[in-house]
Design an enzyme around this catalytic site. Structure first.
Site, mmCIF file in Angstrom:
data_model
loop_
_atom_site.group_PDB
_atom_site.id
_atom_site.type_symbol
_atom_site.label_atom_id
_atom_site.label_comp_id
_atom_site.label_asym_id
_atom_site.label_seq_id
_atom_site.Cartn_x
_atom_site.Cartn_y
_atom_site.Cartn_z
ATOM 1 N N HIS A 1 0.865 -1.178 0.000
ATOM 2 C CA HIS A 1 0.000 0.000 0.000
ATOM 3 C C HIS A 1 0.905 1.233 0.000
ATOM 4 O O HIS A 1 2.138 1.096 -0.064
ATOM 5 C CB HIS A 1 -0.961 -0.014 1.197
ATOM 6 C CG HIS A 1 -0.290 -0.236 2.524
ATOM 7 N ND1 HIS A 1 0.652 0.628 3.030
ATOM 8 C CD2 HIS A 1 -0.403 -1.239 3.430
ATOM 9 C CE1 HIS A 1 1.068 0.194 4.200
ATOM 10 N NE2 HIS A 1 0.455 -0.960 4.462
ATOM 11 N N HIS B 1 4.108 1.293 2.148
ATOM 12 C CA HIS B 1 5.284 0.622 1.563
ATOM 13 C C HIS B 1 5.862 1.450 0.413
ATOM 14 O O HIS B 1 7.080 1.574 0.273
ATOM 15 C CB HIS B 1 4.891 -0.739 0.994
ATOM 16 C CG HIS B 1 4.273 -1.689 1.983
ATOM 17 N ND1 HIS B 1 2.936 -1.995 1.988
ATOM 18 C CD2 HIS B 1 4.823 -2.400 2.992
ATOM 19 C CE1 HIS B 1 2.682 -2.860 2.953
ATOM 20 N NE2 HIS B 1 3.799 -3.124 3.584
ATOM 21 N N GLY C 1 8.963 1.702 8.541
ATOM 22 C CA GLY C 1 7.940 2.695 8.817
ATOM 23 C C GLY C 1 7.751 2.959 10.312
ATOM 24 O O GLY C 1 7.841 2.039 11.130
ATOM 25 N N LYS D 1 5.013 3.513 11.555
ATOM 26 C CA LYS D 1 3.776 2.794 11.907
ATOM 27 C C LYS D 1 4.057 1.690 12.935
ATOM 28 O O LYS D 1 3.294 1.475 13.856
ATOM 29 C CB LYS D 1 3.171 2.222 10.623
ATOM 30 C CG LYS D 1 2.201 1.085 10.771
ATOM 31 C CD LYS D 1 0.852 1.578 11.173
ATOM 32 C CE LYS D 1 -0.230 0.529 11.202
ATOM 33 N NZ LYS D 1 0.132 -0.841 11.127
ATOM 34 N N ASP D 2 5.171 0.972 12.721
ATOM 35 C CA ASP D 2 5.576 -0.087 13.652
ATOM 36 C C ASP D 2 6.672 0.475 14.552
ATOM 37 O O ASP D 2 7.852 0.135 14.433
ATOM 38 C CB ASP D 2 6.057 -1.307 12.867
ATOM 39 C CG ASP D 2 4.936 -1.888 12.015
ATOM 40 O OD1 ASP D 2 4.099 -2.603 12.558
ATOM 41 O OD2 ASP D 2 4.882 -1.584 10.803
ATOM 42 N N ARG E 1 -3.875 -5.070 6.964
ATOM 43 C CA ARG E 1 -4.992 -5.688 7.704
ATOM 44 C C ARG E 1 -6.289 -4.887 7.573
ATOM 45 O O ARG E 1 -7.363 -5.408 7.879
ATOM 46 C CB ARG E 1 -4.627 -5.858 9.173
ATOM 47 C CG ARG E 1 -3.476 -6.845 9.361
ATOM 48 C CD ARG E 1 -3.221 -7.197 10.807
ATOM 49 N NE ARG E 1 -2.265 -8.288 10.912
ATOM 50 C CZ ARG E 1 -0.942 -8.141 11.017
ATOM 51 N NH1 ARG E 1 -0.430 -6.930 11.046
ATOM 52 N NH2 ARG E 1 -0.144 -9.180 11.088
HETATM 53 P P1 AMP Z 1 4.892 -5.057 6.507
HETATM 54 O O1 AMP Z 1 4.777 -5.468 5.077
HETATM 55 O O2 AMP Z 1 3.587 -4.849 7.182
HETATM 56 O O3 AMP Z 1 5.869 -5.918 7.287
HETATM 57 O O4 AMP Z 1 5.554 -3.615 6.491
HETATM 58 C C1 AMP Z 1 6.743 -3.372 5.781
HETATM 59 C C2 AMP Z 1 7.252 -2.010 6.158
HETATM 60 O O5 AMP Z 1 6.274 -1.022 5.827
HETATM 61 C C3 AMP Z 1 7.527 -1.874 7.660
HETATM 62 O O6 AMP Z 1 8.736 -1.160 7.834
HETATM 63 C C4 AMP Z 1 6.338 -1.076 8.136
HETATM 64 O O7 AMP Z 1 6.633 -0.304 9.282
HETATM 65 C C5 AMP Z 1 6.062 -0.195 6.937
HETATM 66 N N1 AMP Z 1 4.690 0.309 6.968
HETATM 67 C C6 AMP Z 1 3.555 -0.425 7.141
HETATM 68 N N2 AMP Z 1 2.476 0.392 7.164
HETATM 69 C C7 AMP Z 1 2.935 1.647 7.012
HETATM 70 C C8 AMP Z 1 2.325 2.940 6.963
HETATM 71 N N3 AMP Z 1 1.008 3.097 7.073
HETATM 72 N N4 AMP Z 1 3.113 4.017 6.792
HETATM 73 C C9 AMP Z 1 4.471 3.876 6.683
HETATM 74 N N5 AMP Z 1 5.100 2.693 6.716
HETATM 75 C C10 AMP Z 1 4.361 1.601 6.879
#
Ligand code: AMP
Length: 287
Positions: free
Chosen positions: A34, A37, A149, A151-152, A189
């Site tokens: 999204h 990413h 991000g 976010k985490d 999610r």
């Molecule tokens: P994930 O695929 O959920 O493991 O996330 C991959 C990367 O994208 C991680 O570094 C997350 O922190 C980042 N990320 C997920 N959601 C967001 C968001 N809304 N804004 C910025 N970064 C994000």
């Protein structure tokens, strides 16, 4: 963009860049891409000569089998978005490539950083799964910079500590949370929020905004800020799993906001567990 399945292929693809001292940026993801990413990829593109995105749904960091099973997977769509955003190499290994038979090593950040907040509710094993796979990705890609991000937030803090403690030669860059226009933090999610749950999911960002407003109005007492956030969440009928004001580096609980404070929240909305956070400073909103 080239898609690579094995560590050997990845290393071979990166060899010329390494020989020519071109910079390598790594964006680790679990797919279901999204705008959050894509903002990481675009920054990596702007700052690096070669952009690698990993796409791997890491079983080791899931604490619920149902969450792992329900995780959205659409590699063709992810590959298209990644290519458009500027990825050069898409590393999408099978689980066996990352965890071959006999795999027996784990990388853990110990103590409070992984024991509190998400660690207290999902279990520290979640973070051990993250730090193990990210260490492996750092060794596979050997990036100059890796992008994650805000976010985490806790994950970002844990990964910074990992890199510092193990002297891993990578720069960790944390980029701001990307949100929907109404404030909901983007997450793979969110697609599982059914019916009225999409509206109720705003409880997290509303709670954080209430905390920001309380701090901006001069409130420094953590209990009062916490109360304002919980009240805003309650207006949408959502009870947080946790909501905490903590030190943004140590994650130790704060009684007063007299420097920067991380406000971290997790809540279940219907079937879906969501997290979000903000950083407060003495003037209210920090980020
Ligand atoms: P994930 O695929 O959920 O493991 O996330 C991959 C990367 O994208 C991680 O570094 C997350 O922190 C980042 N990320 C997920 N959601 C967001 C968001 N809304 N804004 C910025 N970064 C994000």
């Amino acid at each position: 963009m080239r898609t690579l399945r094995t560590v050997a292929e990845l290393r071979a693809a990166l060899r010329p860049a390494r020989r020519e001292e071109r910079t390598i940026g790594l964006v680790p993801t679990m797919g279901a891409l999204h705008e959050g990413h894509l903002s990481l990829i675009r920054t990596a593109r702007a700052e690096s000569d070669v952009v690698v995105m990993s796409l791997f749904v890491n079983p080791a960091q899931f604490d619920e089998a149902a969450d792992l099973a329900a995780y959205p997977r659409d590699e063709a769509r992810d590959a298209e978005l990644a290519a458009q955003a500027g990825v050069d190499l898409l590393f999408a290994p099978a689980p066996d490539e990352v965890y071959p038979p006999g795999f027996a090593t784990e990388v853990r950040v110990g103590g409070e950083l992984t024991g509190t907040l998400e660690g207290a509710h999902r279990g520290a094993a979640h973070f051990h799964g993250v730090t193990t796979v990210v260490t492996k990705l750092f060794n596979m890609v050997q990036p100059d910079t890796a992008y994650f991000g805000q976010k985490d937030a806790q994950q970002a803090i844990v990964l910074r500590r990992l890199v510092r403690d193990l002297d891993i030669p990578v720069r960790v860059e944390i980029l701001p949370t990307v949100r929907e226009p109404d404030g909901l933090a983007l997450s793979s999610r969110n697609a599982r929020l059914a019916g009225d749950d999409r509206r109720r999911a705003l409880a997290l960002s509303h709670g954080l905004r209430a905390a920001e407003q309380a701090a901006a109005a001069g409130e420094t007492d953590a209990r009062a800020i916490d109360g304002a956030a919980r009240a805003a969440m309650n207006d949408l009928g959502v009870e947080p799993e946790y909501l905490a004001l903590v030190d943004p580096e140590t994650l130790a609980p704060l009684e007063a906001v007299d420097g920067e404070a991380l406000v971290a929240v997790a809540a279940r909305v219907g079937e879906v567990r969501l997290i979000d956070n903000t950083i407060l400073n003495r003037n209210g909103r920090g980020s």
